[in-house]
Design an enzyme around this catalytic site. Sequence first.
Site, mmCIF file in Angstrom:
data_model
loop_
_atom_site.group_PDB
_atom_site.id
_atom_site.type_symbol
_atom_site.label_atom_id
_atom_site.label_comp_id
_atom_site.label_asym_id
_atom_site.label_seq_id
_atom_site.Cartn_x
_atom_site.Cartn_y
_atom_site.Cartn_z
ATOM 1 N N SER A 128 0.776 -1.204 -0.097
ATOM 2 C CA SER A 128 0.098 0.101 0.139
ATOM 3 C C SER A 128 0.715 1.231 -0.039
ATOM 4 C CB SER A 128 -0.760 0.008 1.375
ATOM 5 O OG SER A 128 -1.291 1.261 1.499
ATOM 6 N N TYR A 152 -1.824 5.170 -4.097
ATOM 7 C CA TYR A 152 -2.868 6.343 -3.866
ATOM 8 C C TYR A 152 -2.305 7.569 -4.516
ATOM 9 C CZ TYR A 152 -5.907 3.916 -0.906
ATOM 10 O OH TYR A 152 -6.825 3.137 -0.144
ATOM 11 N N THR A 178 -5.705 2.664 -7.009
ATOM 12 C CA THR A 178 -7.062 2.512 -6.003
ATOM 13 C C THR A 178 -7.766 3.579 -6.484
ATOM 14 O OG1 THR A 178 -6.040 1.037 -4.520
ATOM 15 C CG2 THR A 178 -8.064 2.197 -3.865
HETATM 16 C C1 FMN Z 1 -7.350 -1.764 7.542
HETATM 17 C C2 FMN Z 1 -7.098 -1.868 6.073
HETATM 18 C C3 FMN Z 1 -6.556 -0.979 5.453
HETATM 19 C C4 FMN Z 1 -6.611 -0.923 4.023
HETATM 20 N N1 FMN Z 1 -5.853 -0.236 3.350
HETATM 21 C C5 FMN Z 1 -5.790 -0.181 1.863
HETATM 22 C C6 FMN Z 1 -4.929 0.419 1.153
HETATM 23 O O1 FMN Z 1 -3.841 1.307 1.722
HETATM 24 N N2 FMN Z 1 -5.000 0.708 0.001
HETATM 25 C C7 FMN Z 1 -6.000 -0.213 -0.801
HETATM 26 O O2 FMN Z 1 -6.066 -0.163 -1.869
HETATM 27 N N3 FMN Z 1 -6.940 -0.810 -0.093
HETATM 28 C C8 FMN Z 1 -6.728 -0.858 1.206
HETATM 29 N N4 FMN Z 1 -7.738 -1.648 2.092
HETATM 30 C C9 FMN Z 1 -8.783 -2.121 1.335
HETATM 31 C C10 FMN Z 1 -8.318 -3.724 0.621
HETATM 32 O O3 FMN Z 1 -7.215 -3.707 -0.087
HETATM 33 C C11 FMN Z 1 -9.314 -4.764 0.202
HETATM 34 O O4 FMN Z 1 -9.799 -4.012 -0.918
HETATM 35 C C12 FMN Z 1 -10.312 -4.909 1.221
HETATM 36 O O5 FMN Z 1 -9.957 -5.340 2.572
HETATM 37 C C13 FMN Z 1 -11.095 -6.346 0.862
HETATM 38 O O6 FMN Z 1 -12.045 -6.757 1.765
HETATM 39 P P1 FMN Z 1 -12.027 -7.895 2.798
HETATM 40 O O7 FMN Z 1 -11.100 -7.208 3.882
HETATM 41 O O8 FMN Z 1 -13.365 -8.179 3.017
HETATM 42 O O9 FMN Z 1 -11.271 -8.909 2.270
HETATM 43 C C14 FMN Z 1 -7.581 -1.696 3.348
HETATM 44 C C15 FMN Z 1 -8.719 -2.477 4.153
HETATM 45 C C16 FMN Z 1 -8.265 -2.680 5.464
HETATM 46 C C17 FMN Z 1 -9.132 -3.657 6.221
HETATM 47 C C1 LIG Z 2 -7.180 9.056 2.082
HETATM 48 C C2 LIG Z 2 -6.712 7.865 1.910
HETATM 49 C C3 LIG Z 2 -6.033 6.953 3.099
HETATM 50 C C4 LIG Z 2 -6.473 5.509 2.929
HETATM 51 C C5 LIG Z 2 -6.134 4.819 3.960
HETATM 52 C C6 LIG Z 2 -6.150 3.192 4.000
HETATM 53 C C7 LIG Z 2 -7.461 2.609 3.496
HETATM 54 O O1 LIG Z 2 -7.309 2.303 2.475
HETATM 55 C C8 LIG Z 2 -8.472 2.176 4.453
HETATM 56 O O2 LIG Z 2 -9.434 1.774 3.930
HETATM 57 O O3 LIG Z 2 -8.355 2.614 5.538
#
Ligand code: FMN
Ligand SMILES: CCCCCCC(=O)C(=O)O
Length: 387
Positions: A128, A152, A178
């Site tokens: 990420s 991002y 994303t």
């Molecule tokens: C704590 C957390 C942080 C996340 N951070 C990002 C991120 O930095 N970039 C991103 O594209 N998706 C982020 N996601 C989304 C995940 O990539 C993914 O789309 C999502 O968790 C999928 O769903 P699931 O948790 O039900 O498997 C984050 C999800 C969680 C739970």
């Molecule tokens: C404004 C962007 C911060 C994203 C942080 C990480 C993320 O994707 C999330 O779901 O939390």
Amino acid sequence: MTERFGSYQNELYLQGLGGQLPPCSTDATKLEASAREVMAPGPFSYVAGSAGSGATARANREAFDRWRVVPRMLTGATDRDLSTTVLGTRLAAPVAVAPVGVQSIVHPDAESATARAAASTGLPFILSTASSTGIEDVAEANGDGPRWFQLYWPGDADVCASLLARAKAAGYTALVVTLDTWTLAWRPSDLDQSYLPFLQGEGLAVPFTDPVFRSRLEKTPEEDRGTAILTWIGMITGTDRTWDQLPFLREHWDGPIVLKGIQHVADARRAAEAGMDGIVVSNHGGRQVDGAIGALEALPGIVAAVGDRLEVLFDSGVRTGADVLKAIALGARAVLVGRPWVYGLAHAGEDGVRHVLRSLLADFDLTMGLSGHRTLADLGPDSLQRT
Ligand SMILES: Cc1cc2nc3c(=O)[nH]c(=O)nc-3n(C[C@H](O)[C@H](O)[C@H](O)COP(=O)(O)O)c2cc1C
Ligand SMILES: CCCCCCC(=O)C(=O)O
């Protein structure tokens, strides 16, 4: 390439004979409850939480439940091959480790632990932009493992170009852009605790180690952390992005580019027209738009519209081997998994992540075999029934 992921089942039974239990549950749906016990309240809510009322997160699970597997017999599925190629990366199974930011709030070993676990399991690790460990440090931990970089998209073009150049140089082979999180959604569980990891300085190793980002600051992030954090948040949330800007990414990235967060057929078509290599059908695990459709509901229509033009990946709500099977049968090239392995990280660092990933793969492998599917090509709409 034939991997016997199902043999993890025997390994766990044999370890039990020696009195050794797994580091956390093998049932991903139980992990959230036990993670609550081992995590601090703010980080737990941040990981487990979703947008608004949580309706989208619930819809993700309900969507999986609407599809049922229809097993076939006598198909010779004892010797299975689950391998595939995704975005130019040869994989032993169609599963990737979703990009998850700020892993330092979950475990001190953070992204390095996850990247090591992913490499040892043979699954791609997606770093990420909101990572708490730097691009190059994670690459070192990931070693020869497959790795992709999630963007991002910062408003400052030179900062963006610098991040992409660093990722490329450090061996990240695909770019996952994303689109659905250009600002954070209304997330009551975080708001109720006034908890946002970024404002507490977590998760900013990627920009803070970047020379071009640093050149934009009057004082270094070490001298004035607050201003550096706000500058970065302003860069990734403050710029309107439109379809006509995608060529910029093509100019600065010569590998496959995937758009993450697509849910509408019209957007999937635009991604194909824009010459993207893939999309991730995803609602960000229900963390962004409350009241949205379950992500799996969007998958069949999108595959029908663009599946012959780009690679369609899927995430949001994948918890079991049967879920992986269903998404692939509905046309996904691979699935990304988020929260379950984050809970594994909370329980036992690298070992916890590895255990969760190996459990998912074993469950998928055994479910494939027992339902009569020997390879991914055997899966299709015929494998399922909608209830
Ligand atoms: C704590 C957390 C942080 C996340 N951070 C990002 C991120 O930095 N970039 C991103 O594209 N998706 C982020 N996601 C989304 C995940 O990539 C993914 O789309 C999502 O968790 C999928 O769903 P699931 O948790 O039900 O498997 C984050 C999800 C969680 C739970
Ligand atoms: C404004 C962007 C911060 C994203 C942080 C990480 C993320 O994707 C999330 O779901 O939390």
